[in-house]
Enzyme design. Structure first.
Site, PDB file in Angstrom:
ATOM      1  CG  ASP A 148       7.101   2.633   6.761  1.00  0.00           C
ATOM      2  OD1 ASP A 148       7.124   1.902   5.751  1.00  0.00           O
ATOM      3  OD2 ASP A 148       7.757   3.688   6.830  1.00  0.00           O
ATOM      4  CG  ASP A 152      10.587   7.281   0.363  1.00  0.00           C
ATOM      5  OD1 ASP A 152      10.270   8.472   0.432  1.00  0.00           O
ATOM      6  OD2 ASP A 152      10.019   6.392   0.997  1.00  0.00           O
TER       7      ASP A 152
END
Length: 887
Positions: free
Chosen positions: A71, A481
């Site tokens: 992404d 993350d």
């Protein structure tokens, strides 16, 4: 768990487009003022994965040719010989950083050398550039670009749907692209060189994740989400007649053309109330399979169905493996076994707890089995075993209670593909890695298939901060993350991310300069403390106590001796503490949200910056005073650091194109700053070991100097600069953090926003910019072994890595390795060694810093070269006058 990552300080970046197409392998940029350049070897500090893999694409005509898209971290090509991934978009430059977000990929089955990537990260104003379709005729080694008149959203909601980009399997000059934001369906008839809208396509999409979102992120129309050709309705050289298109519209999700795109109609009888995430066609049996969810993903989805459409009769059949009432997830990952087309698989992509689910049918969806089932709740029986020994951090250090397990089978599993040439191999993407199996058919025979990470080489972390202490671990990282890691060996995956506590994102970290065992980090966590401390160089951690009001990590600074800390958290003002944060007191004289750093000599001196003002504390962070320094950047896109070993020596980088922007230096503790006139823009600053013969530490920056954007090094206190990356190694946006290594001259660690931690080593040993190597005439004795690997190859060029092992019992004080090429290859550019070539004979010699090789140790170098016809590896190597073993 995976979170949406938004580029730091993105609004401060200037809009702009690179002119032309950056080559995959190029010499230093020559635009603007003349710049010295150095040859660097670039690698990743291995983490393996770390982010969402929304797409996997196998070529349908060539075995072992596969691609993966991420992404925000670019695209990759599978290397079967090493079972690793090769990055393909490192040439994306600063001004087009959004082109590291890949919304779709297509591999040409007519001409497997061709591959296409639809790139662009955000459809709102966070991304200053429009999207583009990149095309390559050499499998991604180099690219050409077709700009689009709209944005694409590789990191937008709905990015796991697709593929939005598709090549006509019968006439590969024809491509289709599904656009977001109501821009409709687009077509190219000249192999992706030009694109035009299919104006008669009836529906540009209606679905928005959250129409009330004023940022334009969640409120974007997710648009046209996949294109699928029925190859049986065409012949080679003629356009395929039947094309299916998926639209983000719950009432009108699937359209079809039966005249090669001349006209389009809504497919009659289709299900409603859902979004079709995937449409996969089995042309042999005449079935179009569709995976539906009530949401666009990749995080959300509460209900779902699977359907089968008979292309000849128009019959719809609900083939859902479970009743809709029993779903708490949507379906997305969808694949058929091309060798046995009645075999279909799908994923419950949004089943976060207790795990994702994978479904398999061998009778075209009439019956299904699951990857795991409950026996007697909460116990479960798995049809698989999972081995994460190559990426042990995938357990996340968790100890869950049944039915949850660790490591998980996955989450956000929107990509799932069976190898079209091998029914036993399947790959699927998750929010943290790419998993695969090579014995999938064990599922059907009652055995267990083995799941392992198949992700080596694919590095997809967003880096927020970096530190390289003078002792202990060479690298500490703060990541989005997955928190961050302590690297003791850059070539190996660490066993675990930072834990106790485990932050979802670490925003800042620091160590005590004169006591590097003391380390502090801060970060984001849904519930729990936002600060942690270590007294063993980051190997083990314990949580601190938050001051009142803290909602996020912010920035943190450790005193030079580790006796105290200053913290500027989100949600609260600047705080200070002595000891390890059991209690905090508010600092005075400094605004909330300031960036804080410490002096690296005086343990009571701390610095801060906010909105154009520099602040200094000389009492351990209790009180700050605004400096009288002027002319600094007025915004908050600023990073600064104090030089180790010298009190009050501070460097500050940052700014924006509409105001002050550059690099400033202070030698009086921030009382005044001098702007470097030879640096046009700078966003980071870091320090590393001084060059041989230099008195001042080496400076590193991500900057624009001499009209060129790049990574730069100075060995003379900023008087002159050397560009140390090249146009093939740009990594999009590198403006978050940089640091040199205090123990290795020339080594630099660079942050990226999706390509992990990149580190570089220099071939320069001269102590000045543009310095060269040595000519040692070595005479080593003892046994040797050579490992020669071709790591990349394209139409007329290649890259090779060579490792030379001292397998004898005595050390070498210099080395000279010789070999001959068998096919007329020519070495072009070599790093970590000097070389000469005469005819087929090549001699590589050590440079100054790597001549000493202890017994049992090794030295490595690499080079690029040219070839034609064949590129066989050398079969014999000589060290001085003796023959080496070839590994």
């Amino acid at each position: 768990m995976r979170r949406t990552r938004i580029l730091t300080a993105v609004l401060a970046l200037a809009a702009g487009l690179l002119a032309g197409t950056p080559p995959a392998l190029a010499a230093g940029h020559t635009a603007g003022a003349a710049l010295a350049a150095d040859t660097y070897t670039w690698k990743n500090a291995r983490i393996d994965g770390g982010g969402f893999v929304p797409g996997i694409v196998f070529n349908r005509s060539e075995k072992n040719l596969a691609y993966a898209r991420t992404d925000i971290g670019g695209a990759y090509r599978w290397q079967q010989s090493t079972k690793t991934w090769t990055p393909l978009l490192d040439s994306v430059g600063w001004n087009e950083w959004g082109h590291t977000g890949v919304v779709s990929l297509a591999s040409d089955s007519v001409n497997p050398d061709k591959v296409y990537a639809a790139v662009g990260t955000y459809t709102n104003n966070w991304d200053p550039a429009n999207g583009a379709v990149l095309r390559s005729a050499d499998r991604g080694a180099s690219w050409q670009k077709a700009d689009l008149p709209f944005k694409l959203g590789g990191n937008m909601p709905g990015r796991g749907m697709g593929e939005r980009l598709a090549i006509d399997p019968n006439k590969d000059s024809v491509l289709y692209l599904g656009a977001p934001s109501g821009k409709g369906l687009w077509r190219s008839t000249d192999s992706g060189v030009t694109w035009s809208q299919v104006t008669n396509f009836p529906n540009a999409g209606t679905y928005q994740q959250d129409p009330s979102d004023t940022t334009g992120y969640a409120s974007d129309n997710q648009g046209i989400v996949w294109v699928t050709f029925d190859e049986s309705t065409g012949t080679s050289g003629s356009a395929t007649k039947t094309i299916y298109v998926g639209v983000a519209d719950k009432d009108n999700a699937v359209y079809r053309s039966t005249d090669a795109g001349a006209t389009w109609t809504r497919l009659a009888g289709q299900p409603t109330g859902y979004l079709a995430h995937k449409g996969v066609l089995d042309a042999e049996n005449g079935y179009l399979y569709l995976a539906y969810s009530d949401k666009g993903g990749p995080y959300d989805g509460g209900k779902g169905q699977l359907w089968r459409y008979a292309t000849a009769s128009g019959t719809w059949t609900n083939i859902s493996p479970v009743a809709e009432a029993d779903t708490y997830y949507g379906f997305s990952g969808l694949t058929v076994d091309r060798r046995h087309p009645g075999t279909v698989m799908a994923t419950a992509y949004s089943s976060w707890w207790p795990d994702t689910q994978i479904f398999r049918s061998t009778d075209s969806g009439a019956t299904w089995t699951k990857a795991w089932d409950y026996t007697s709740y909460p116990d479960r029986a798995d049809r698989y075993t999972i081995d994460v020994s190559s990426s042990p951090w995938l357990t996340f250090g968790a100890h869950p209670s049944p039915p949850e397990q660790t490591p998980k089978l996955g989450w956000m599993t929107e990509s799932l593909e069976i190898d079209p040439f091998d029914s036993d191999r399947m790959m699927y993407g998750t929010g943290a890695t790419l998993y695969g199996t090579e014995n999938l058919t064990q599922w059907d025979s009652g055995g267990k298939f083995t799941v392992k990470p198949m992700v080596q080489g694919l590095e997809e972390t967003a880096v927020n901060d970096l530190a390289s202490p003078p002792s202990g671990a060479p690298l500490l990282s703060a990541l989005g993350d997955i928190g961050g890691f302590r690297h003791m060996d850059l070539t190996k995956v660490p066993s675990m991310m930072f834990t106790s506590p485990t932050f979802t994102t670490t925003t800042s970290l620091d160590f005590a300069e004169t006591n590097p065992n003391t380390v502090v980090r801060v970060g984001d966590l849904d519930s729990g403390p936002h600060i942690a401390f270590s007294t063993d160089n980051g190997a083990n951690w314990f949580a601190g106590t938050d001051p009142s009001g803290v909602s996020g990590g912010g920035t943190v600074a450790a005193a030079s001796d580790g006796s105290r800390f200053v913290w500027s958290p989100a949600g609260a003002g600047v705080q200070y503490t002595t000891g390890f944060g059991s209690s905090w007191q508010a600092s005075s004289g400094i605004p909330t949200g300031a960036v804080v750093e410490s002096d690296r000599v005086d343990p009571k001196t701390f610095y801060g910056f906010k909105s154009g003002r520099f602040y200094v504390s000389s009492d351990g962070g209790a009180t700050f005073t605004a400096s009288s320094a002027s002319g600094l950047p007025s915004g908050d896109s600023v990073r600064f650091k104090a030089l180790p070993g010298t009190k009050g020596d501070v460097w500050l980088a940052g700014g924006a194109s509409d105001g002050a922007y550059g690099l400033w230096h202070s030698t009086d503790g921030g009382a005044s700053f001098t702007k470097l006139s030879n640096v046009e823009q700078a966003d980071t600053i870091g320090f590393g070991k001084a060059a041989p013969g230099a008195a001042y530490q080496t400076l590193y920056t991500s900057a624009k100097i001499g009209g060129v954007r790049g990574i730069f090094r100075s060995t003379d206190k900023g008087a002159t600069w050397t560009r140390i990356n090249d146009d093939a190694h740009q990594w999009g946006w590198t403006g978050e953090a940089i640091t040199g290594d205090p123990r290795v001259y020339g080594r630099v660690y660079v942050s990226t926003n999706g390509r992990g931690v990149v580190y570089g080593d220099t071939s320069d040993t001269g102590g000045g910019d543009g310095g060269g190597g040595t000519d040692p005439s070595p005479t080593p004795t003892g046994a040797c072994m050579v490992t020669y690997r071709i790591t990349n190859q394209w139409a007329d060029g290649f890259q090779a890595d060579v490792r030379l092992d001292n397998t004898g019992s005595t050390a070498w004080t210099g080395w000279s390795l010789g070999w001959s090429f068998a096919n007329g290859q020519k070495a072009g550019q070599m790093w970590n060694a000097d070389f000469t070539q005469s005819g087929a004979a090549v001699t590589a010699r050590n440079v100054g810093w790597n001549g000493n090789v202890a017994a049992g140790s090794s030295v490595s170098f690499g080079f690029t070269g040219t070839w034609s016809g064949s590129n066989t590896k050398p079969t014999s190597f000589r060290l001085g006058g003796q023959t080496c073993t070839v590994a």
